[in-house]
Structure formats: C-alpha cells, structure tokens
Design a protein around this motif. Structure first.
Motif: not given
Lengths: 135, 133
Positions: A1, A5-6, A9-10, A13, A49-52, A60-61, A63, A116, A119, B30, B33, B39-41, B44
């Motif tokens: 990936m 993208t990583t 994601i961070s 977050g 409230v968090f969700s993925n 990608t999913t 948060v 985060n 990361v 990968q 990622s 960590i982001a979740n 959650t």
C-alpha cells in the motif's frame, strides 16, 4: 500500500482524537453551567463515539467520529435556593460532568494522539529512506 | 509479449537481492498501513487489532505467480487477519494494546532500515564493478 495512505490513516486518527479533545474541553468548560429557568436541566455531558468506516477515496478503512452522544446519567442536585435555576424545593440540578473522568479521558486522548503522531513520524522516516535509495 | 525490464537471472530467483528487497519493502508498507489502522482505532468500540501474514507466506504467495503477473496489485497475498497475539479487551470491546502495536511499528521500522541498507550496499557492489565508486 502506498505509504501516503498510511499517513492519511494516522492523520484521520489524529483528527478523531482532536475532536474528542474538543468535546472534553466543552465538557470541562461547562462543568458548572446550570439551567436558566427554575427547575431547568443544566448542561449534559457529551461523549464522542468512534467508528472504523470505509473511506472510498483512500480505498481503506479509517477511523472517524460516528456521532457525539450525550451522557444519560442523572444530574446531581445541590441545595441552593438563591440560584435562579433552583426549583420549588430549593434544589439546583448541576451538570453530570465529573472533572476527574474528563481529565482521565483527556490523558487518554492525548496518548492516542501521540501514538498516531509517532506512527506518522516512523512512516515518514521510511519514505525518506526509500527515496534515499536513489542517491 | 510484455517487455522484459530485468534479466532472467535477476528477476525470477528468490535469492535475488533486488527482487527480494522489493517484496520485503512491499510487505513492510502493507504492515505499516495495517498497524497504523490499529493505532488510529485504539479507542474505537469493538475494534480488534489486525496484522498481516508473515513475510515467508507473503513471499511464497508472490513467487507462485507467473512472470506475466508482475503487474498484479502489490497487495496480493497480504490480506490482514485478526491479530492473535493481542491480549486483553477493554470494556467497550476494543482489543488494541497500544504498546504492543507501537513495538510492532518499531519492528517494521528496523526491518525497513535493514532492507534499504542492504539494497544500498548491493547497489554499491555493482558500482564498484563498473568502476564508479
């Protein structure tokens, strides 16, 4: 990936955690906000409230904040007949905000935010090293 | 017939350093990622930590593909699954242990450093041979 993208994601977050911090700030700021009319409800504590969820653009999913809910716990009461929000018996409803809970929540949000960020820094280091292969 | 960019001796053997480094870096990307998602979740409700397959399994899946599949998406063979090493679950059903995940991040970072350094060293061997060092 893709490493970017990583990073995204961070970043998501971190955004989620800062929303949480904002709500905590709101709770603490309103920890003594009573109602304006006699017997009225005071400020009600808010919870994030968090969700993925799937991010279509990133593929990608990630948060996110699903919703900001309210704390359903009952309001504590304080005897203060002089208060404009006091009911007929002289009791005032005070917000259901516990500053200890809020501080703990704040610490947790801060810790998650830092994680985060770490990361992100590591991923960035990886990207730099990969680019350095060209030298 | 697709153009062949790399000679046969350099592309098809699993011991080739360039091809191996490429696979390794793809796997590391990968994994990073997936770990970033964990960590982001971290707060959650109901989220359980995930991790990718070990590198050996990933490599086996990749080398089984024929030469014409070299343009296949890089994600092939790295489906992430629930992390079985995760311990504990908090009251909201979240099963991400932050320090465990950060340790894995550090591990991935070291692996990446190793892979890139080896790649660089290997390139410098070639440079020595062609007399540009």
């Amino acid at each position: 990936m893709d490493p970017s993208t990583t990073l995204d994601i961070s970043a998501k977050g971190m955004t989620a955690q800062s929303t949480r911090l904002r709500v905590i700030a709101e709770n603490i700021a309103n920890s003594s906000t009573t109602g304006s009319s006699p017997g009225a409800d005071p400020y009600r504590r808010k919870i994030v409230v968090f969700s993925n969820t799937l991010d279509q653009a990133l593929g990608t999913t990630t948060v996110g904040v699903r919703q900001i809910e309210t704390d359903k716990s009952p309001f504590p009461q304080r005897y203060d007949p002089a208060n404009p929000a006091a009911d007929a018996t002289g009791y005032v409803k005070t917000p259901n905000v516990n500053s200890f809970v809020e501080i703990m929540d704040m610490k947790e949000a801060q810790r998650s935010y830092t994680a985060n960020l770490n990361v992100m820094e590591t991923t960035r280091g990886m990207m730099t090293r990969t680019v350095d292969l060209l030298r | 017939m697709p153009p062949v960019f790399i000679s046969q001796t350099m592309s098809s053997t699993p011991t080739d350093v360039f091809a191996l480094a490429e696979q390794r870096l793809a796997w590391i990307g990968q994994r990073q990622s997936v770990l970033a998602q964990n960590i982001a979740n971290v707060n959650t409700p109901g989220y359980a930590a995930r991790d990718v397959k070990p590198f050996s399994e990933f490599l086996a899946a990749r080398t089984q593909q024929s030469d014409s599949d070299y343009l296949a998406p890089i994600s092939t063979g790295v489906e992430s699954s629930a992390d079985k090493t995760a311990t504990g679950r908090s009251i909201d059903g979240n099963a991400v242990v932050l320090d465990q995940q950060l340790e894995k991040i550090a591990e991935t970072d070291t692996a990446h450093q190793l892979a890139t350094n080896l790649y660089k060293k290997y390139v410098s061997l070639f440079k020595t041979v062609i007399g540009r060092n």
